[in-house]
Design an enzyme around this catalytic site. Sequence first.
Site, PDB file in Angstrom:
ATOM      1  N   ASP A  12      -0.914   6.403  -6.568  1.00  0.00           N
ATOM      2  CA  ASP A  12      -0.770   6.193  -5.145  1.00  0.00           C
ATOM      3  C   ASP A  12      -0.315   7.530  -4.552  1.00  0.00           C
ATOM      4  OD1 ASP A  12       1.158   4.668  -2.926  1.00  0.00           O
ATOM      5  OD2 ASP A  12       2.288   5.790  -4.384  1.00  0.00           O
ATOM      6  N   GLU A  67       9.479   6.479   7.969  1.00  0.00           N
ATOM      7  CA  GLU A  67       8.579   6.992   9.019  1.00  0.00           C
ATOM      8  C   GLU A  67       9.131   6.622  10.392  1.00  0.00           C
ATOM      9  OE1 GLU A  67       7.572   5.365   6.361  1.00  0.00           O
ATOM     10  OE2 GLU A  67       5.989   6.523   5.375  1.00  0.00           O
ATOM     11  N   GLN A 121      -1.988  -4.320   5.884  1.00  0.00           N
ATOM     12  CA  GLN A 121      -3.267  -4.825   6.392  1.00  0.00           C
ATOM     13  C   GLN A 121      -3.556  -4.286   7.791  1.00  0.00           C
ATOM     14  OE1 GLN A 121      -1.581  -6.739   4.250  1.00  0.00           O
ATOM     15  NE2 GLN A 121      -3.277  -6.988   2.791  1.00  0.00           N
ATOM     16  N   ASP A 128       2.046  -1.422  -4.266  1.00  0.00           N
ATOM     17  CA  ASP A 128       1.383  -1.011  -5.505  1.00  0.00           C
ATOM     18  C   ASP A 128       1.608  -2.026  -6.621  1.00  0.00           C
ATOM     19  OD1 ASP A 128       0.619   1.466  -4.375  1.00  0.00           O
ATOM     20  OD2 ASP A 128       2.604   2.295  -4.826  1.00  0.00           O
TER      21      ASP A 128
HETATM   22  N1  LIG Z   1       5.896   2.474   9.759  1.00  0.00           N
HETATM   23  C1  LIG Z   1       4.633   2.568  10.098  1.00  0.00           C
HETATM   24  N2  LIG Z   1       4.214   2.187  11.328  1.00  0.00           N
HETATM   25  C2  LIG Z   1       2.944   2.265  11.653  1.00  0.00           C
HETATM   26  N3  LIG Z   1       1.987   2.706  10.868  1.00  0.00           N
HETATM   27  C3  LIG Z   1       2.314   3.104   9.639  1.00  0.00           C
HETATM   28  C4  LIG Z   1       3.653   3.067   9.194  1.00  0.00           C
HETATM   29  N4  LIG Z   1       3.699   3.506   7.918  1.00  0.00           N
HETATM   30  C5  LIG Z   1       2.441   3.821   7.603  1.00  0.00           C
HETATM   31  N5  LIG Z   1       1.591   3.588   8.609  1.00  0.00           N
HETATM   32  C6  LIG Z   1       0.142   3.782   8.634  1.00  0.00           C
HETATM   33  O1  LIG Z   1      -0.467   2.957   7.662  1.00  0.00           O
HETATM   34  C7  LIG Z   1      -1.161   3.732   6.706  1.00  0.00           C
HETATM   35  C8  LIG Z   1      -1.050   3.131   5.327  1.00  0.00           C
HETATM   36  O2  LIG Z   1       0.306   3.023   4.918  1.00  0.00           O
HETATM   37  P1  LIG Z   1       0.855   3.723   3.589  1.00  0.00           P
HETATM   38  O3  LIG Z   1       0.562   5.185   3.666  1.00  0.00           O
HETATM   39  O4  LIG Z   1       2.245   3.315   3.369  1.00  0.00           O
HETATM   40  O5  LIG Z   1      -0.118   3.064   2.543  1.00  0.00           O
HETATM   41  P2  LIG Z   1      -0.134   3.032   0.964  1.00  0.00           P
HETATM   42  O6  LIG Z   1      -1.230   2.126   0.581  1.00  0.00           O
HETATM   43  O7  LIG Z   1       1.217   2.789   0.434  1.00  0.00           O
HETATM   44  O8  LIG Z   1      -0.621   4.434   0.568  1.00  0.00           O
HETATM   45  P3  LIG Z   1       0.135   5.624  -0.114  1.00  0.00           P
HETATM   46  O9  LIG Z   1       1.540   5.220  -0.413  1.00  0.00           O
HETATM   47  O10 LIG Z   1      -0.637   5.943  -1.304  1.00  0.00           O
HETATM   48  O11 LIG Z   1       0.017   6.718   0.895  1.00  0.00           O
HETATM   49  C9  LIG Z   1      -0.520   5.089   6.783  1.00  0.00           C
HETATM   50  O12 LIG Z   1      -1.404   6.093   6.414  1.00  0.00           O
HETATM   51  C10 LIG Z   1      -0.190   5.203   8.281  1.00  0.00           C
HETATM   52  O13 LIG Z   1      -1.318   5.613   9.024  1.00  0.00           O
HETATM   53 MG   LIG Z   2       2.857   3.663  -0.833  1.00  0.00          MG
END
Ligand SMILES: Nc1ncnc2c1ncn2[C@@H]1O[C@H](COP(=O)(O)OP(=O)(O)OP(=O)(O)O)[C@@H](O)[C@H]1O
Ligand SMILES: [Mg+2]
Length: 699
Positions: free
Chosen positions: A314, A355, A390, A539
Site C-alpha cells: 500500500d 490529513e 468508497q 488493508d
Molecule cells: N481525510 C480525508 N478527507 C477527504 N479525502 C481524503 C481523506 N483522506 C484521503 N482522502 C482521499 O481519498 C483517497 C484515498 O484514500 P487513502 O489514500 O487513504 O487510500 P488507501 O487505499 O489507504 O491508499 P494508500 O494508503 O495506499 O495511499 C486519497 O488519495 C485522497 O484523495
Molecule cells: Mg492506507
Amino acid sequence: MSSSSGFALFDPALFKPALVQAFVKLDPRVQWRNPVMLVVYVGSLFTTLLGVHAWHGHGEAAPWFIFSVALWLWFTVLFANFAEALAEGRSQAQAASLRGIQKAGWAKKLQQPRHGSPWLPEEAGLLRRGDVVLVEAGDMVPLDGEVIEGVASVDESAITGESAPVIRESGGDFSAVTGGTRVLSDWLVVRIGVNPGESFIDRMIRMVEGAQRQKTPNEIALNILLAALTIVFLVVTVTLLPYSLFSVQAAQSGHPVTLTALVALLVCLIPTTIGGLLSAIGVAGMSRLMQANVIATSGRAVEAAGDVDVLMLDKTGTITHGNRQATQLRPAPGQTELALAQVAWLASQADETPEGRSIVALAAQALSAQACAALGASLAQAVAVPFSAQTRMSGVDLPGSGAQRPARLLRKGALEAVRRHVEALGSTLPTEVQRAAEDIARRGSTPLVVADGAQVVGVVELKDIVKTGIQERFSALRRMGIKTVMITGDNPLTAASIAAEAGVDDFLAEATPEAKLALIRQYQQEGRLVAMTGDGTNDAPALAQADVAVAMNTGTQAAKEAANMVDLDSNPTKLLEVVETGKALLMTRGALTTFSIANDVAKFFAIIPAIFVLTYPPLEALNIMRLASPQSAILSAVIFNALVIVFLIPLALQGVRYRAIGAAALLRRNLLIYGLGGLAVPFVGIKLIDLILVALGLA
Ligand SMILES: Nc1ncnc2c1ncn2[C@@H]1O[C@H](COP(=O)(O)OP(=O)(O)OP(=O)(O)O)[C@@H](O)[C@H]1O
Ligand SMILES: [Mg+2]
Ligand SMILES: [K+]
C-alpha cells in the site's frame, strides 16, 4: 529489541543449558515425535543390552566393541537433541528479552469513554477488551488498544528498538498503541483491544518460545519421506539376518552377521543427519527473522515467503511515511485564498485523520483567530460526513439558513470524487482546478479538491515523503524474480509519481479495499504466491487474503491482526529478509536431505564388506577404503554418522546462504555441493576415523 540484541550462534551462555536439555530430551515422549531418531534411540537401548549380555560372557562379539557402538549411538541421539535445544535456546533468549519489557502494573480506567470523565485505578491484569483508559505523560500503555481521543508522543523503543518517539493519535492509520510503550507528552484516551495475556507481546513471546510452533505442510511432507526411507532401510536390514544365517548353514562355514553390526548398518543408512537437524532448522528460521526485527506468527508463512512471486504494497504509510501534511492552498479561478481557507477549515473540523488535522492547521494560518471562532460557531448544528475509502471524500453538512435551503454541503476529497459530486449537483469542475490538481499529483503529493455546494473553491496539497533507501531494495526483490505492485486509493498521477520514485514495477490507483482484495485473489488464481505489506485498516482484508502478510508496526491494530508477520521497523522492503529467510529454510532442508542420503554410498562401502566378510570372504573386494578391520570399519562409520550432525549444526542454524542466481542454477549448485560433497566427504571422514582408531590401538 533492536537487531543488536541478536544472539551469537554459539553463545557460550546458550551452550550449557542446551547440553542439559540434550539429556532431558532423552525422554521417550520427546523421542517419539521424530521417527528417524526414534530408531536410533531404540538401537542405542538395544545395543546397550547386547553389551551387558556380552559382559556376562555370552555375547555375539567382544563387549568393548558392542559398548563402543552403543556409546556412539547414544551420542548420535544426544547430538541431535543438542542441535534442537541450541536452536530453541536462542528463541527462548529472545523471548526472555521480550518478557523483560516492562508491563504497567495498573491503569487509569475511565468511567465514561471520553477525556475529562473521572477515572479509577484498576489493576492492568484485570482490564478487559473494550475498557477505556486514560494514559498521560509518563504513564505506560497497559495493553494494546486504539486511541479514541488525543494526540501524544509515545516512546516505543522497548518494542522497536527505535529511540525516536512516535506520534499516536485518534483517527487514521496511527491510532494503534502497544502495551508496554510509554507516553512521553500529552495524553491519550485508549480503548483496550485485547484481554490480558493476548497482547502483541504475549503472542510474540508464545511464538518465539515455540509453544505454538506447529509443523508446516512442507515439514510434515519431509517427515513422511524420511519415515518412509527409514522403514525401507529397516526392512532391508532385517532381511539380511535370515539371509546371512542361511548362507552360513548352506556353506557350513563362516559366521553369521552380528545384531550389533546390523543395528550399526541401519542407523548409518537411515537419514539421521537431516532427521536430527530438521526441527533445529525450523526453529532457527524463526529466530533469524526475529533478528531482522520481524515477528512471524505462522511458520507456514515463513516457508511460503521463500516462494513469493508478487509483492503488493500500500502507498501511504507503507512506501511513504504516511503523515500527509497540508502544505499549500490553491484557490479556484474567481476564488480567494481566504474563501478556500474558510471552506477547508470548516470541512475538516470533524475530520480526525492526520490529513484533516493538518488542513485545519494550514487553513488557520490564513485566517484570524476571530474568524476561526466565528466559523466554529457556525458549526453548531453541523452534521459530520466522515471519510470513507468508497466515497474518497469527507466534510460537513451545515444547516441551511433563510433562502439557502437545503443544507450547505462542504466537501473535500479526491479529484474524481469531487468532480462526480459537483456534476451531480449540476455544476462542473473548472479546468484550472483540474490542472492545479494534476500539477500537485505529478509531484507525488495528494491533491484534495474543496467544494462549497456545487462550487469548487480550490485545491489543497497534501505532501508525503517516500521512505529513504527503498529503491535499491526493490531492485533486489526484482533480481529475486519478485514483482512489486503498489496499490493505493490515491489518484493515478500521484500513484505514478510515487511508484517511479520508489521504483516499484507496477501500480494500481484508485483502488478500494475490495479492489485490493480482488487483485490478490486474481494473482493467486493464476497460481502465484502473493505477499502483501500494508498498514491501514482498509488493508486488513487484503492482508488476510495474502499468503504472506507483513503489517507495519506503525499500522493499525486491524492490520496487525490480519497479518501473519509484523515488521517492528515498519520497513516496506523488509520482505527481502523474509524471503531470504524462507528460501534459506527450504534450501537448508533440501541441502541436508541431499547430503544425508548421498552419505549412504560411502557407509555402504564401509559396513557391507565388514559385516559380510565372515559370511562371504569375496566381499572383501568391496573394502575399497582399505579399513583396518571389520570392527574398526563399523565403528568408524557410526562415529562419522554421529559427528556429521555436530559439524552441520552451524549450517542448520544459520541456513544455506541464498543467492539471487535463479532457481535452476541454484538447484544445480546445491546438488553439486551437497550431493557430490555428500558422496565424497564420508569416504575421507570414515577413513580418517579408522586411521585414528588404529593409532589409538582400538582396531
Ligand atoms: N481525510 C480525508 N478527507 C477527504 N479525502 C481524503 C481523506 N483522506 C484521503 N482522502 C482521499 O481519498 C483517497 C484515498 O484514500 P487513502 O489514500 O487513504 O487510500 P488507501 O487505499 O489507504 O491508499 P494508500 O494508503 O495506499 O495511499 C486519497 O488519495 C485522497 O484523495
Ligand atoms: Mg492506507
Ligand atoms: K544416517
